[in-house]
Design an enzyme around this catalytic site. Structure first.
Site, mmCIF file in Angstrom:
data_model
loop_
_atom_site.group_PDB
_atom_site.id
_atom_site.type_symbol
_atom_site.label_atom_id
_atom_site.label_comp_id
_atom_site.label_asym_id
_atom_site.label_seq_id
_atom_site.Cartn_x
_atom_site.Cartn_y
_atom_site.Cartn_z
ATOM 1 N N SER A 1 51.819 -49.991 76.218
ATOM 2 C CA SER A 1 51.699 -50.483 74.855
ATOM 3 C C SER A 1 50.404 -51.243 74.579
ATOM 4 C CB SER A 1 52.893 -51.393 74.520
ATOM 5 O OG SER A 1 52.913 -52.554 75.333
ATOM 6 N N SER B 1 52.745 -51.128 80.509
ATOM 7 C CA SER B 1 51.983 -51.338 79.279
ATOM 8 C C SER B 1 50.558 -51.808 79.508
ATOM 9 C CB SER B 1 52.711 -52.335 78.370
ATOM 10 O OG SER B 1 53.874 -51.754 77.835
ATOM 11 N N LYS C 1 46.607 -59.165 71.822
ATOM 12 C CA LYS C 1 47.532 -58.054 71.592
ATOM 13 C C LYS C 1 48.590 -58.437 70.557
ATOM 14 C CE LYS C 1 50.825 -55.060 74.083
ATOM 15 N NZ LYS C 1 51.419 -54.746 75.394
#
Length: 490
Positions: free
Chosen positions: A168, A192, A93
């Site tokens: 996210s 997230s 990520k």
């Protein structure tokens, strides 16, 4: 002479990417599949589907990837197996540093920035044999439950590219759902991991505080909200990645020493007859919910009953506005601490998105007593949940308050006619677990009236990560919602 892709693959690429991660890991270790074959299959899947959804960004040069995959094969040929992720294509990520790769945090301020070191989880994944093929997309600084930024653009939903993938960890959730990655890492401060899991019909585990190292960061004692964790299409695969991620690291003193799940973990199978599950729903009407969403989630509760659980509706005795105020104050305090330097530089401030500026300004305006009061309120909420877990073994909530929405929107400004007073109020349902530092598993619950994926959160007591996975596994076996594939897969 550069190493190129293998000319002949003994196993069709679609069969390789269709394997569960556990089966893929076993096939690689037993040398039934070559790492170059696996890389070829996943790169083909990325080339086919990523242009539609924009989940994997900053893709790495192919020659370097083929060379690394060939090295992984040579290691196996020499009898050296690095671990469960040996030869696994992965895409860390884009929020924490990955050595030799661009780390933008979704911000134009860091576009093109090459990291010189790995975050702990990436270090462990790399040491465990993973092949990093790119990064998964994230919103700027991970703020907001919708993955879009001015560096790479918008990540779209795995089931309907006109909708958001959530955030996210939106890139990670979408990539796993579309078999562009076998599993993926993510991080979770305010849902997230959980929101994109719910929006893309996969599993995402917000680990309990200290289970998986998140950092290293400049401040290692106060930061307790952001955690790293795994995403996968089923629970055994989730546990496989967690076995690599979890455990103590001396650079992060609040991480926990754990029995290594790779060697001595208990089985996922467990008898849940008589288990008590508390259904928190919309917190007694406190949370605004998009019409139809609670219906999807309450239908999913039947899967707990199928495995022998007793499900009962319950509303915690707490002032939920007090909880919310504590949350946004502690969150803003943390965001400001991490990013105030950028804000104070007027040139850099002009490149920050409005939500980041709002968070930083709120944080800078807080006094010491304000932060202490929020910490006391946080502690009070934890004690309420601790007492509730004396009656219930697990607590369950909806995975989100809205179905996946139009990817062109910034965020939902109203839910069921109720105006949202902040850019993240529509995600309030994820706060109970975060504020208390408890593990919470986002599990597929079903689909809305227009076919939009939705999930539920399974929350357990302090440090009960493995127990939560056991319940999630039994729930998955009973319900099977995660086995519904995206129409994009064909």
């Amino acid at each position: 002479m550069p190493i190129t892709a293998p000319l002949v693959s003994s196993t069709p690429p679609t069969e390789i990417v269709g394997l569960d991660a556990v089966a893929l890991s076993r096939a690689i270790r037993q040398r039934e599949l070559r790492c170059t074959e696996v890389l070829e299959a996943y790169l083909s899947q990325i080339d086919r589907l990523n242009p539609q959804v924009n989940a994997i960004v900053a893709q790495q040069p192919r020659d370097a990837l083929w060379a690394l995959a060939a090295e992984r094969d040579a290691q196996l040929d020499a009898g050296r197996w690095l671990g469960p992720l040996h030869g696994f294509p992965q895409a860390p990520k884009d929020i924490m540093p990955a050595a030799g790769m661009v780390t933008t945090k979704g911000s134009p301020l860091f576009a093109g920035q090459i990291s010189t070191a790995d975050a702990v989880v990436f270090e462990r994944m790399r040491a465990g044999g993973a092949v990093f093929v790119g990064r998964t997309n994230t919103p700027e600084f991970g703020l907001g439950g919708h993955t879009y930024n001015t560096v790479y653009g918008t990540t779209r939903n795995a089931f309907d590219p006109s909708l958001t993938a959530g955030g996210s960890s939106g890139g990670a959730g979408c990539a796993v759902a579309l078999h562009m990655l076998p599993v993926a890492d993510g991080s979770d401060m305010m849902g997230s991991l959980r929101t994109p899991a719910a929006f893309n019909n996969v599993y995402g585990l917000r680990t309990s505080f200290g289970c998986v190292p998140h950092g290293p960061t400049e401040e290692v004692f106060f930061q307790q909200f952001s955690v790293a964790g795994p995403m996968a299409r089923n629970i055994p695969d989730l546990a496989l990645l967690l076995s690599v991620q979890a455990g103590f690291d001396p650079r992060l003193p609040l991480t926990r020493r754990l029995d290594d799940p790779a060697h001595v973990s208990p089985p996922l199978e467990r008898d849940f007859r008589g288990t008590r599950v508390g259904w928190l729903g919309d917190l007694g009407g406190h949370l605004a919910m998009e019409p139809g969403l609670l219906d999807v989630c309450t239908r999913a509760l039947a899967h707990f009953e199928t495995i022998g659980c007793r499900v009962e509706a319950v509303t915690p005795a707490f002032d939920f506005e007090r909880m919310w105020r504590a949350w946004i104050d502690l969150r803003s305090f943390t965001v400001a601490g991490n990013n105030a330097t950028l804000y104070r530089d007027l040139t850099q401030r002009a490149l920050l998105k409005a939500e980041a500026v709002w968070e930083i300004e709120r944080g800078l305006a807080l006094s010491g007593p304000d932060v202490f009061r929020a910490a006391v309120d946080r502690s009070a909420w934890y004690q309420v949940l601790r007492q509730l877990f004396e009656t219930y073994d697990y607590l369950v909530l909806p995975g989100a308050q809205v179905f996946p929405f139009d990817a062109a929107l910034d965020w939902p400004h109203s839910v069921d006619g109720r105006s949202m007073d902040t850019y993240h109020r529509w995600m309030e349902v994820v706060v109970p677990a975060t504020l208390a530092g408890l593990p919470a598993l986002s599990a597929p619950a079903g689909f809305g009236p227009a076919g939009q994926p939705m999930g539920i959160q399974i929350m357990g007591p302090t440090q009960s990560d493995w127990s939560v996975l056991q319940l999630g596994h039994a729930y998955d076996q009973a319900g099977g919602m995660a086995r519904v594939s995206s129409p994009l897969l064909g």
